[in-house]
Structures are given as structure tokens and as C-alpha cells.
Design an enzyme around this catalytic site. Structure first.
Site, PDB file in Angstrom:
ATOM      1  N   ASP A 141       1.048  -1.045  -0.108  1.00  0.00           N
ATOM      2  CA  ASP A 141       0.219   0.293  -0.024  1.00  0.00           C
ATOM      3  C   ASP A 141       0.980   1.491  -0.105  1.00  0.00           C
ATOM      4  OD1 ASP A 141      -2.245   2.035   0.119  1.00  0.00           O
ATOM      5  OD2 ASP A 141      -2.942   0.918   1.447  1.00  0.00           O
TER       6      ASP A 141
HETATM    7  C1  NOJ Z   1      -4.993   3.415   0.448  1.00  0.00           C
HETATM    8  C2  NOJ Z   1      -5.525   2.556   0.412  1.00  0.00           C
HETATM    9  O1  NOJ Z   1      -5.107   2.792   1.810  1.00  0.00           O
HETATM   10  C3  NOJ Z   1      -5.725   1.621  -0.552  1.00  0.00           C
HETATM   11  O2  NOJ Z   1      -6.722   0.948  -0.401  1.00  0.00           O
HETATM   12  C4  NOJ Z   1      -5.421   2.437  -1.899  1.00  0.00           C
HETATM   13  O3  NOJ Z   1      -6.059   1.595  -3.010  1.00  0.00           O
HETATM   14  C5  NOJ Z   1      -4.058   2.986  -2.035  1.00  0.00           C
HETATM   15  N1  NOJ Z   1      -3.894   4.072  -0.880  1.00  0.00           N
HETATM   16  C6  NOJ Z   1      -3.698   3.539  -3.282  1.00  0.00           C
HETATM   17  O4  NOJ Z   1      -4.653   4.927  -3.771  1.00  0.00           O
END
Ligand code: NOJ
Length: 735
Positions: free
Chosen positions: A262
Site C-alpha cells: 500500500d
Molecule cells: C491507500 C489505500 O489504503 C488503498 O486502498 C489504495 O488502493 C491506495 N492508497 C492507492 O490509492
């Protein structure tokens, strides 16, 4: 050797170590969506230097193609980029938030939502979606409960499977399929206190039994990639957790896609207390991470770590290979521009896609209460539509609708106006607090318009209008960014500035219908006690207003059932239907005949609305549960049946739910667990027998040795209309 393998072998033989590490770098140039403090700088230079494997956070052929041009035409080896995006509930055509869609229990519809999203995303230049989000959640304070399928692992696994099939359609080489990315691995929905990004600590039995099944189901459905979670598991942050990413995911589950972190979660391991950037990047590479989202720990430090012997070149080779394989599966080596043809853009927001969005918005509405059959509304009635969400467009898409344009959404007023005489007043702000409104204004989009008038003037106007109507429909609830990422709440009621309006409307004595917008289970005790009817509409997406109006006027008979428990107050959290018994079980709500039970002094243990609850405009009568045998041998089959009759005036759908209890086992088992369901349609007076075939697969659980086993003995088979309204029969299952 397969053609795919030899192609990638040849390519990798030509790649330098720097180029291989470059493939592991996922960058976000910013400008569209950003959920972390950073964006990537000097992106074109980095692509030219072979330091980028993929990009995310934007869409549109005109935005994607220039980057792909650089990658293909201006780098030494011309390796195409992969393009990702948060496509969570539809793309430009926005569907209801995932929690809402899960309440349809309709896997064909859920799969269709992902299929349409894939068609639109692919037409918009993007080939990789950060979905499905399959985190089980038992704590509605956590705002991201909006993005998942609720609290149950059985239902969650079915939804995970349906979503992956919708996106990938079993063949990533087709031009209208995109690669799914299951998230967030793992246990992200169990953050302490429901506070986002917080610590998770859980026993292995609990993980395997309740939290891990949906990730596994998505992988078994063929998901091409998986995203690590921000939280720790067993004291090690997921992005550096070798047990999770290698032992479990690769060795036990056989996952052969790629693992992406993430947003900056490798770097964040430093704040977790795992060491400096080089140390945490090495930890991630050795744990089994293939791609580093935004943080650039890999491109900055992996080469030194290899030179110092902290990471083996084989780890980089394996990660690079998996990313190249994903690109090959998507057909990008055959044609790097296959998602940039612009051929299917007319499908985006097409009438067909909007019609599907409308159906989904209607089918996600949960009828929580309907005294004296107040709903459906009569078109002959004069209706006072009041409330901050009655004519609100900005909050219709719901959280994480990054490519969804709120200006294309239909408001509730617009949905209702063509069908009856509708008078309208705003009556209250979602919140009067400018500070709240600013806090929720992500991507610079303010979603809360605070009226310049004094709140008491707004109420006066609303009451005046209500006095001219036969029935009041009050559209109240959360703003869309009150749920979602970084949107945990400690008080999960309807924002308190809306209460004086509801009290004033109640005082008019007119029949009162509440239409509740929400991204999570809310505490609604006051509303339940004071409203005559309540329709929970979540956030319905592009066609929200039309879909809700279809339900309010009875063109669609509501059939959705809750997939997450609604507590009475925050103190009951965590609250979920598949809980264990204690040694001092509490049997039913009521008096204090015995103080020393597992209970609260000030509230009953039962939730306000249990898992599986949801009414219809018609009524269903369940006959007794019939089993085809009283005893089953070994791997035999048991058939459990029930006859259901529509005893009301409307044709309607019912979600028939099968639960099983294992009362005696080598480890404690929950009071009941969902093990099957079927959605049926019955005309008035029609009846149907619904049968469930049960095998030992539905009896299995994880024992103390973490073996997935079943143990012979007595079982209770329950069938009913919610987790709290079942009829039961006993069976003995022999070895
Ligand atoms: C953070 C989030 O937790 C995740 O779900 C998301 O896909 C990513 N950012 C990318 O935007």
C-alpha cells in the site's frame, strides 16, 4: 518451457540490475488522487531511466498514453508500464459503495458491477484496479467498512470471488478485462478501536476462521495481484511480514501473482519501529513484496542491500519476473497501447451502464422499519422531502469514487419529483461545523455546503412545508467522506446537528419516513423509536436518486439484508452475529434475573439490527425446517428444506439464510455461522420450497493445530430471514 517463460527469460537476460529494480517501482504523479503525503517527482526522467514499472492514480487515454509512449519509445528495452487505479465501486458510472452492494446478496449483480467497471476502466486506458477490498470488519467505527462486504467470512468470500470474476472474466488477454488487486492483506479491518491504520493483534484461529477466507477466495478466483495492509500482524507490519507474504500466501495458498504494497507502507515501517529506509526496504523484499507503491525505498536502497548481502539478487529477479508476467498476461508486450485505443469510450456512462447503476442503487436499499405499511409512498400523496441530503448531489457517489463525477449524479429530489407532488426544504446542514466540513474536503472537494441561514430558520421553513404535506420523507445521515479511508468516528450516530430538525418534524405528528445515507452501520436508536419507517440507502452512486425513488414508490420492492450488525451504541462494539458463547451466556434481552452473566448493566447485548436483517413491502412466512435424515454418515449429504410463502400484497424477493451451529467441539465455536443463502422471488400467495445441500465442508473449522477439520456429533441447522430470526432442527453427523 512455455512461450511466456522463455520470452520473459530472454528479456530478463537483457536487463541490468537497475532496470530490474526499476520494474518494482510504482509511482503516482499526483494531480488526481492521493491518499498519502507524497507524490512522485520527476516522473518522465525516471521512466526514461528505466526506474518505473507502473503508475497509478489517473485515467483517460489522453493521460495514460503519453507516459506509455515514453516507456515504450524512450527507454533502452521499451518495457511497457502497467497503469493502476482505485476503481472501488464502478468507474465513471458509480455504483453503490461496496458495503451497500454486499447487502443485495446477489452475486450475479455484484459480478456485473465489476464487469461494467472493467469495461469502463479499460476504455479509459487503465488495466489494473485496486479492488476488491475484502477486509472483514466487526467495528463500524472504522470508516473503511464502507469499502468491504461486512462482517461475515462466508458471504465475504462469495463477494470476493464474484468481483474478481467480474474484473478479469477469466481471461486477462481480452481488451475489456483488467487485473484485480485484492486488498488489504491482511486483517486491516481489525484495527484496534476502529482507528484507521492502527495496530492489529489477533489469534491465529481467529484469523484463519474469520478474517483470512475472503483473501483466499479472491486468490482462488484467480486475482492477479494483492496489496499489503498498513497494519501489523503478529508484531510485524504486513509489508515486511514474511510469514504472511511468503509462507502463507505463496507456499500454503499457492499464489503466483504479484504483491504490491500500500501507499508508502514500506517507508512507514520506520515509524512502526522496524529501522531505517534501507533496513525496511530489505525487510520488504525478503518478506515477499514485489512492487513498492510510491515510497521508492526499493529504487533507492535495494542495490546497496544486494551489494552488502542483505538481499539476494534472486529476490529481485523473482519480483521482477512476476511483474513482467502480469504485463504479459495483460497483453502489454503484444501491444502496449491496447488499453489506449479509445475504441470503447462511448460505453462510459452509457444508458445501459446507468440503468445497471439504478438497479443496483435500488437493490442495495435496506428497509429497516416500516410501521403500518407506511412505505411504499402513494403517488397521490403530497410529500414533504426534507433534509440536508434531499437535494444533495455532491454526496451521492460515496467514498472512493475517484473517477466518478458528482455533477452527473441524480439527487433524491430529482428522482422523486416526476412521480408525485413533492415539496422540498433543506431543514438542516449535514453539520454546522466548518471545521468538520474542511476536514472532509479531500482532493480539495468540499462536500458539505453550510447554509448561510440560521439553523432555526431552516427548521421553521421545513416545518411550514411539512404542514402542507401528507407524509414527511427526511433525508438525513452522513456526508460521504465521513466514511472511507482516514474516516474513523468515535460517535457513529447521524451527525448531531440534524437532530433538532428530526425532533421538530416528529412534533408535527405527520407520518415520518427517514431515508438514511450512511457509509457504515450507524447508531439509530432514537430514529428507530421515533420514525414510522426507515430506509437505509447507503451511498448509491450515479443513479442514487432514481434508485431510491424506485424503492420509495414501490416500483422496486426492497429485499436487501444487512451484512454488518447495527449496534445500539458505540459501547457494544465490537458486535457481530457469529460471536462465541461465554461460560456465562446471556440468553435473551430482558430483566436482570441474574447479574453475573456476560452482559452490560446499561444496554442489552442484542444489536439494534442484526446481521441479515432487512424487511420487504410484503411479508414471508417460513415453515418448519425439514431434514431428509436425522443422522448422516461421514461424507454423506444432508438436505435441509423450508417452505416459504409470500403472505403479503406485493411480489417480492427474500434472501433465505442457512446457519449452522456446532455445539460441542475441541475448540469453542460461534453461536451460529452463515453457511448458505438463496435469493428467491415470490408473488403474493406463492410458496416455494428452498433446499440446501449440506456436506462436511460446511461443518469445517480450524482446530488448535490450525487444521481445517470437522468433528462428528450433533449440529443445529437453522434457516430464516436474518441471523436472529431462524427456525432450527438437529442432526447427528457420524464419523
Ligand atoms: C491507500 C489505500 O489504503 C488503498 O486502498 C489504495 O488502493 C491506495 N492508497 C492507492 O490509492
Amino acid at each position: 518451457m512455455s512461450a511466456m517463460k522463455s520470452f520473459i527469460d530472454d528479456l530478463m537476460n537483457k536487463m541490468s540490475l537497475d532496470e530490474k529494480i526499476g520494474q518494482l517501482n510504482l509511482v503516482a504523479p499526483g494531480g488526481f488522487t492521493n491518499t498519502g503525503p507524497e507524490t512522485t517527482k520527476n516522473v518522465s526522467e525516471k521512466i526514461r531511466a528505466g526506474q518505473v514499472g507502473g503508475m497509478f492514480g489517473f485515467w483517460g487515454v489522453q493521460n495514460v498514453k503519453p507516459w506509455q509512449d515514453i516507456a515504450v519509445k524512450e527507454t533502452r528495452l521499451g518495457i511497457p508500464l502497467i497503469f493502476g487505479l482505485d476503481v472501488i465501486h464502478g468507474h465513471q458510472t458509480v455504483f453503490p459503495i461496496p458495503l451497500a452492494l454486499s447487502c443485495t446478496w446477489d452475486m450475479a449483480l455484484i459480478e456485473k458491477s465489476a464487469r461494467i467497471a472493467a469495461v469502463e476502466t479499460a476504455a479509459d486506458g487503465v488495466n489494473w484496479v485496486f479492488s476488491p477490498m475484502v477486509d472483514i470488519c466487526r467495528d463500524p467505527r472504522w470508516g473503511r467498512i464502507a469499502e468491504g462486504a461486512g462482517e461475515d467470512p462466508y458471504l465475504g468470500s462469495k463477494v470476493a470471488h464474484a468481483m474478481v470474476h467480474g474484473y478479469q472474466a477469466g481471461d486477462l488477454s481480452k481488451p475489456d478485462t483488467v487485473m484485480a488487486c485484492v486488498k488489504h492483506f491482511a486483517l486491516y479491518g481489525a484495527a484496534d478501536g476502529g482507528r484507521d491504520y492502527n495496530t492489529v493483534d489477533m489469534s491465529r484461529i481467529k484469523m484463519f476462521e474469520y478474517y483470512l477466507p475472503p483473501y483466499r477466495a479472491a486468490i482462488d478466483a484467480g486475482a492477479g495481484s494483492i496489496m499489503t495492509a498498513f497494519n501489523e500482524v503478529d508484531g510485524v507490519p504486513c509489508s515486511g511480514n514474511k510469514w504472511l507474504l511468503t509462507d502463507l500466501l505463496r507456499h500454503e495458498w499457492g499464489f503466483d501473482g504479484f504483491v504490491v504494497t500500500d501507499f508508502t507502507s514500506i517507508n512507514e515501517m520506520s515509524a512502526h519501529g522496524m529501522g531505517d529506509l534501507q533496513t525496511v526496504s530489505a525487510l520488504a523484499a525478503n518478506a515477499g513484496v514485489d512492487m513498492d507503491m510510491v515510497g521508492e525505498g526499493f529504487v533507492r536502497t535495494l542495490k546497496s542491500s544486494i551489494q552488502e548481502g542483505r538481499v539476494k539478487t534472486e529476490a529481485v529477479d523473482a519480483a521482477c519476473r512476476r511483474i513482467l508476467e502480469a504485463k504479459q498476461a495483460l497483453g502489454l508486450f503484444d501491444d502496449p497501447f491496447r488499453y489506449c485505443s479509445g475504441k470503447s469510450v462511448e460505453k462510459i456512462l452509457s444508458p445501459e451502464h446507468r440503468a445497471a447503476a439504478r438497479e443496483m442503487a435500488a437493490k442495495s436499499c435496506v428497509l429497516l422499519k416500516n410501521d403500518r405499511q407506511l412505505l411504499p409512498l402513494k403517488t397521490s400523496a403530497t410529500i414533504a422531502l426534507i433534509g440536508p441530503l434531499a437535494n444533495d448531489r455532491k454526496n451521492m457517489p460515496g467514498t472512493w469514487a475517484v473517477a466518478g463525477d458528482w455533477q452527473k449524479c441524480v439527487t433524491l429530489l430529482e428522482g422523486m419529483q416526476p412521480r408525485a407532488k413533492v415539496l422540498h426544504a433543506k431543514g438542516a446542514n449535514i453539520t454546522n461545523s466548518k471545521e468538520w466540513a474542511e476536514r472532509l474536503a479531500i482532493y480539495g472537494n468540499n462536500r458539505i455546503d453550510i447554509d448561510a441561514r440560521d439553523p432555526s430558520d431552516m427548521i421553521r421553513e421545513a416545518v411550514e412545508i411539512a404542514s402542507k404535506a401528507d407524509v414527511i420523507v427526511a433525508a438525513v445521515g452522513e456526508a460521504q467522506e465521513m466514511s472511507g479511508e482516514g474516516a474513523s468516528r468515535s460517535d457513529i450516530g447521524i451527525p448531531p446537528d440534524q437532530r433538532p430538525l428530526l425532533e421538530a418534524l416528529k412534533e408535527t405528528g405527520k407520518p415520518l419516513v427517514l431515508v438514511v445515507f450512511a457509509g457504515r452501520p450507524l447508531t439509530l436508536e432514537w430514529q428507530h423509536a421515533n420514525a414510522d419507517a426507515m430506509l437505509l440507502v447507503w451511498f448509491g452512486g450515479t443513479e442514487a436518486g432514481n434508485g431510491i425513488a424506485d424503492v420509495l414508490f414501490g416500483e422496486v420492492n426492497p429485499a436487501a439484508k444487512l451484512t454488518a450488525t447495527f449496534p445500539r451504541n458505540v459501547g457494544q462494539i465490537p458486535i457481530y452475529y457469529n460471536h462465541k458463547n461465554t461460560g456465562r451466556p446471556y440468553l435473551a434481552a430482558g430483566g436482570y434475573e441474574d447479574k453475573f452473566k456476560s452482559r452490560y448493566l446499561d444496554v442489552v447485548n442484542e444489536p439494534l439490527y442484526p446481521f441479515g436483517h432487512g424487511l420487504s413491502y410484503t411479508s414471508f412466512e417460513y415453515g418448519p425446517v425439514k431434514l431428509d435424515k436425522a443422522e448422516v454418515e461421514g461424507d454423506g449429504r444432508l438436505t435441509a428444506s423450508v417452505t416459504i410463502r409470500n403472505t403479503g400484497k406485493y411480489a417480492g424477493e427474500e434472501i433465505v439464510q442457512l446457519y449452522i451451529t456446532d455445539p460441542v467441539a475441541s475448540v469453542t465455536r460461534p453461536v451460529k455461522e452463515l453457511r448458505g443463502f438463496e435469493k428467491i422471488m415470490l408473488k403474493p400467495d406463492e410458496s416455494r420450497e428452498v433446499s440446501f445441500v449440506i456436506t462436511v465442508e460446511q461443518l469445517k473449522f480450524f482446530n488448535s493445530a490450525l487444521e481445517h477439520v470437522w468433528e462428528p456429533g450433533e449440529f443445529l441447522i437453522h434457516i430464516g430471514s436474518s441471523s436472529a430470526a431462524v427456525q432450527s432442527a438437529k442432526v447427528v453427523w457420524n464419523k
